[in-house]
Motif scaffolding. Sequence first.
Motif, PDB file in Angstrom:
ATOM      1  N   GLY B   9       3.339   9.200  -0.408  1.00  0.00           N
ATOM      2  CA  GLY B   9       1.804   8.463  -0.695  1.00  0.00           C
ATOM      3  C   GLY B   9       0.854   9.380   0.217  1.00  0.00           C
ATOM      4  O   GLY B   9       0.882  10.487   0.336  1.00  0.00           O
ATOM      5  N   VAL B  10      -0.087   8.471   0.413  1.00  0.00           N
ATOM      6  CA  VAL B  10      -1.253   8.721   1.210  1.00  0.00           C
ATOM      7  C   VAL B  10      -0.772   9.644   2.584  1.00  0.00           C
ATOM      8  O   VAL B  10      -1.680  10.238   3.114  1.00  0.00           O
ATOM      9  N   LYS B  12       1.730  11.386   3.126  1.00  0.00           N
ATOM     10  CA  LYS B  12       2.038  12.806   2.983  1.00  0.00           C
ATOM     11  C   LYS B  12       0.577  13.477   2.783  1.00  0.00           C
ATOM     12  O   LYS B  12       0.779  14.742   3.837  1.00  0.00           O
ATOM     13  N   GLN B  46      -7.155   4.444   9.475  1.00  0.00           N
ATOM     14  CA  GLN B  46      -8.120   4.053   8.094  1.00  0.00           C
ATOM     15  C   GLN B  46      -7.392   3.210   6.903  1.00  0.00           C
ATOM     16  O   GLN B  46      -7.971   2.620   6.135  1.00  0.00           O
ATOM     17  N   LEU B  47      -5.879   3.437   7.209  1.00  0.00           N
ATOM     18  CA  LEU B  47      -5.217   2.793   6.000  1.00  0.00           C
ATOM     19  C   LEU B  47      -5.198   1.227   6.281  1.00  0.00           C
ATOM     20  O   LEU B  47      -5.727   0.439   7.169  1.00  0.00           O
ATOM     21  N   SER B  48      -5.142   0.700   5.008  1.00  0.00           N
ATOM     22  CA  SER B  48      -5.315  -0.985   4.675  1.00  0.00           C
ATOM     23  C   SER B  48      -4.152  -1.378   5.680  1.00  0.00           C
ATOM     24  O   SER B  48      -4.398  -2.528   6.331  1.00  0.00           O
ATOM     25  N   ILE B  73       7.595   6.955   7.169  1.00  0.00           N
ATOM     26  CA  ILE B  73       6.288   5.616   7.168  1.00  0.00           C
ATOM     27  C   ILE B  73       5.735   5.340   5.718  1.00  0.00           C
ATOM     28  O   ILE B  73       5.934   6.212   4.786  1.00  0.00           O
ATOM     29  N   ILE B  74       5.612   4.038   5.750  1.00  0.00           N
ATOM     30  CA  ILE B  74       5.534   3.460   4.530  1.00  0.00           C
ATOM     31  C   ILE B  74       4.082   3.043   4.193  1.00  0.00           C
ATOM     32  O   ILE B  74       3.768   1.910   4.988  1.00  0.00           O
ATOM     33  N   PRO B  75       3.237   3.804   3.907  1.00  0.00           N
ATOM     34  CA  PRO B  75       1.907   3.367   3.417  1.00  0.00           C
ATOM     35  C   PRO B  75       1.909   1.988   2.480  1.00  0.00           C
ATOM     36  O   PRO B  75       2.980   1.728   1.800  1.00  0.00           O
ATOM     37  N   PRO B  76       0.684   1.461   2.191  1.00  0.00           N
ATOM     38  CA  PRO B  76       0.701   0.174   1.266  1.00  0.00           C
ATOM     39  C   PRO B  76       1.399   0.750  -0.123  1.00  0.00           C
ATOM     40  O   PRO B  76       1.029   1.642  -0.644  1.00  0.00           O
ATOM     41  N   VAL B  77       2.425  -0.126  -0.430  1.00  0.00           N
ATOM     42  CA  VAL B  77       3.079   0.135  -1.984  1.00  0.00           C
ATOM     43  C   VAL B  77       2.396  -0.043  -2.974  1.00  0.00           C
ATOM     44  O   VAL B  77       1.491  -1.075  -3.123  1.00  0.00           O
TER      45      VAL B  77
END
Lengths: 80, 80, 144, 144
Positions: B9-10, B12, B46-48, B73-77
């Motif tokens: 996701g973001v 990447k 800056q990610l949630s 790394i797991i940004p907000p799903v």
Amino acid sequence: MTITILAFGVAKDIFNAPSIQLELMNDATVMSLKYTLEQEYPRLKQLSSYLIAVNNEYALPEDYIHQRDEVAIIPPVSGG
Amino acid sequence: MTITILAFGVAKDIFNAPSIQLELMNDATVMSLKYTLEQEYPRLKQLSSYLIAVNNEYALPEDYIHQRDEVAIIPPVSGG
Amino acid sequence: MMSSTPTTNILITDATLNIAECSQWVMTPESGGIDVFIGTVRNATKGKAVLRLEFEAYATMAIKEMEKIAAEVYTKWPLQKVLIHHRTGTLQVGEIPVIIAVSAAHRDAAFEAGRYIIDTLKQTVPIWKKEIFEDGEVWVAAHP
Amino acid sequence: MMSSTPTTNILITDATLNIAECSQWVMTPESGGIDVFIGTVRNATKGKAVLRLEFEAYATMAIKEMEKIAAEVYTKWPLQKVLIHHRTGTLQVGEIPVIIAVSAAHRDAAFEAGRYIIDTLKQTVPIWKKEIFEDGEVWVAAHP
């Protein structure tokens, strides 16, 4: 007046027919219809409950029944 | 030790790659991994929120990372 | 990528999801009620036109997290079968990113488990959705 | 017997109900979530083996009562489309007496409306079910 009563489910079994004809006073109420029905078909009193529909709508005990109305006996529904 | 970090996701987009290699102390914790990552990729801050998965399980900040672990790394799903 | 037992069917795929097959899979002679939830790609988000969506999954971990959700609903409700299928890749408006199907002897359990699965999936399963607009694109929920 | 508007599809039929067609019918570009409830004939009631079911409807009135339910859910939730199909006649174990499908922009409305429709249908719509056992038969709910 002569009224045709449509019967479904267990009511059809009790009447042993999909409909019956009943002689009622003019402008009889739903309550008096039920009384007359239960005199002729005492097994109706053993049901959990049953309602009368007049012209495809559930009727109240005090509603009147007129000559050309479509009247049906609605035993407890169990669709779905 | 050199660890490969998978990105989705973001993340990447922030890494500009589906995975990166990172030099970490032996037996680094998830917390120190996040610190190192944020030094190199400040946009992560800056990610949630984001989590680290180790061997396909969400990891706690105090969990250790070992040489052969699969780290991601797991940004907000946002599936479904 | 899939994970299957006689009572749990989990799939992440680039191929079109099939509503009839998913519904059929959860039916059993002991079932009285089946709840099927179908996610579809909506043509707008907060009033802004969406052209298409792109879904990306961390497949090995996503399958594990889906397995956990399935295991959890079996402990919470008396269920017969549970199916969770999620699609990845580019999806146009009207296409189906997710199908969840649950069978149970009684409908309450099916409805509640179906809703719990989709709610939990959206919180825990590592799958990401990018919305493509006329004038840009955004990873959903990535930023505050 | 059917009743159909662009957003409401109600049917009582002796023919097999089709899950895929029902689901497709409620899909719209504005939909994000679709809930489909499928009733299936269970092989037992209170531990007693059921051979088959027979459904009978007072069709004209049943359609009217279903229309009322559909109208009501539109006032309670923001929905896109509502479908209620009910089968009549003899159904074997595993066959489908009822399919309810609801589409909405957001899934909460779809789940809640779907559940409300089946709950209300079972209380108000004049359809009757007879369970056929090895040793007899009974109209469900007829007697205390």
